[in-house]
Design an enzyme around this catalytic site. Structure first.
Site, PDB file in Angstrom:
ATOM      1  N   SER A 125       1.403  -1.427  -4.609  1.00 15.01           N
ATOM      2  CA  SER A 125       2.516  -0.794  -4.928  1.00 15.01           C
ATOM      3  C   SER A 125       3.052  -1.024  -6.243  1.00 15.01           C
ATOM      4  CB  SER A 125       3.516  -0.889  -3.875  1.00 15.01           C
ATOM      5  OG  SER A 125       4.513   0.118  -3.942  1.00 15.01           O
ATOM      6  N   ASP A 163       1.533   3.020  -6.811  1.00 10.31           N
ATOM      7  CA  ASP A 163       0.790   3.984  -5.684  1.00 10.31           C
ATOM      8  C   ASP A 163       1.549   5.140  -5.454  1.00 10.31           C
ATOM      9  OD1 ASP A 163       2.957   2.715  -4.284  1.00 10.31           O
ATOM     10  OD2 ASP A 163       1.663   2.605  -2.402  1.00 10.31           O
TER      11      ASP A 163
END
Length: 450
Positions: free
Chosen positions: A101, A247
């Site tokens: 992420s 992401d």
């Protein structure tokens, strides 16, 4: 029973250090494949972000799934929410995302989505972990018979499918024509998707941080580092800026004045827009970290507000429990369940753009109904990963009690360990800037000394 490997957002860590190793990834693929193969279609989707380590971990997981007799469909660099959506449309047993992420490139992680596009539940993760433990410690990983091994294929049109899905969440009668938007993709998974979504809906797009090289993901860019976006918005005299993380499951905005619009303010904007049209059903789910200003602004509109534990999976759980549709975090994870099953930065941004267009006001104007209370967040990095013992020390607990007594009903204190990094997060919120900063530093010093 607690989970050993799955944190608040799957398995995550530094590449090369356990558990983010090829051996672990292969055995995790085998364990997950064995559990999933017992009920479904015996196919999984694997997507990843733009980290260089994604290739290594993808190949290792391929091998593990194949050994369990599960077919694998590779979709390449793809936003996390795209994997959740595509796992459902391709009727796969699960979607796998290889990503850390918003973390730096040297970290990576692995998380799963069910075929309904939601995170795996705790029971499934525990079942996978039990098999994984046997594979790691008892060398229990076994291949299925040769004729039953899984096959691997690549899907070439995944990006196009997801772009059309995103566009489908935006009303047909509206257009972004006339809007100049700066888009920061964080050199991440949405670099080839996000700019095209806004362009195809009519916007003039200036795309920045869209040239991934494997190591520049989230590097002073994206939703966690907004300086370059703020500068670009001002230089290009844009109407607004949109920042995704590596992401693309979180989003932050910058208004035409260069001011940040965070996840709490996005939730307010979306709730306000729905309320003004009489379309607000239920309330809003925030987290323990949500700014008190959001709660107060929603209260002015008689919109209920509840706090879940930190982590988008817990926001989703609370949304399902209440039957509500809107929730999220100040960090930019926005859940709009009528549009997507998980946090989706692009989809959330389109709902904000819809609110801007329908209000015929600027982003700066429509966020003005919420006043954020001063909130200080200090991340105390730990030399060891034993956050629980530090939080349990008498000195830390006494520091929290004293701070709470000092703040009274004018503020609140939250102390929690990170689910993804060796950190303890100290959050203090109150009506006064100086008081907030002083008490946060007081508690942080106690944590460092513990």
């Amino acid at each position: 029973m607690s989970r050993k490997y799955f944190g608040t957002d799957g398995v995550r860590g530094k590449v090369g250090d356990f558990p983010i190793t090829p051996d672990f990834a292969m055995k995790l693929g085998w364990a997950a494949g064995t559990v999933l193969a017992s009920t479904g279609t015996k196919e999984v989707l694997i997507g990843k972000d733009t980290r260089i380590s994604g290739y290594m971990l993808e190949s290792a997981m391929e091998a593990g799934f194949s050994a369990a007799g599960v077919n694998v469909a590779l979709i390449g660099p793809m936003p996390t929410p795209a994997v959740a959506y595509l796992a459902s449309t391709f009727r796969a047993d699960a979607g796998v995302v290889i990503s850390a992420s918003h973390n730096p490139f040297y970290d990576n992680g692995i998380k799963f989505f069910s075929n309904s596009g939601t995170k795996l539940n705790d029971a499934q993760e525990l079942e996978i972990e039990a098999l994984l433990e046997k594979a790691l410690n008892q060398n229990a990983m076994q291949c299925v018979a040769s004729e039953k091994l899984g096959k691997v294929r690549r899907i070439d049109d995944a990006a196009g499918r997801y772009i059309e899905f995103c566009k489908g969440t935006f009303p047909n009668h509206l257009s972004l024509a006339g809007l100049k938007i700066v888009v920061d993709s964080a050199h991440g998974a949405a670099y080839h998707i996000a700019p095209n979504v806004y362009r195809e809906l009519g916007a003039e797009v200036i795309s920045i941080n869209d040239k991934p090289n494997g190591v520049n993901i989230n590097d002073h860019c994206g939703a966690t580092h907004l300086d370059s976006l703020q500068t670009a918005v001002m230089v290009h005299e844009a109407d607004l800026g949109i920042a995704l993380d590596g992401d693309a499951d979180r989003v932050m905005f910058v208004d035409h004045n260069g001011h940040v619009v965070d996840g709490d303010e996005i939730l307010f904007i979306l709730a306000q827009a729905a309320h003004s049209k009489g379309e607000m059903t239920g309330g809003v789910v925030g987290t323990l970290m949500s700014n008190l200003g959001l709660e107060l602004a929603l209260k002015q509109m008689d919109i209920p507000f509840v706090r879940a534990k930190v982590g988008d999976r817990y926001v989703v759980e609370q949304l399902k429990h209440t039957g509500w549709q809107l929730g999220g975090e100040g960090s930019g994870h926005i859940l709009s369940l009528q549009h997507a099953s998980t946090g989706d930065g692009i989809v959330a941004s389109l709902q904000v753009l819809k609110a801007v267009l329908e209000s015929q006001k600027s982003l700066s104007e429509i966020k003005a109904g919420m006043t954020k209370l001063p909130q200080v967040l200090i991340n105390v990095r730990l030399a060891t990963a034993d956050a629980d013992s530090i939080l349990a020390t008498t000195s830390v607990q006494q520091a929290v009690i004293k701070a709470e007594e000092f703040l009274g009903d004018q503020g609140r204190v939250l102390l929690r360990k990170s689910g993804t990094e060796p950190l303890i997060r100290v959050m203090v919120e109150s009506t006064d800037n100086v008081m907030t900063q002083t008490q946060a530093e007081y508690i942080a010093d106690a944590v460092r000394a513990a």
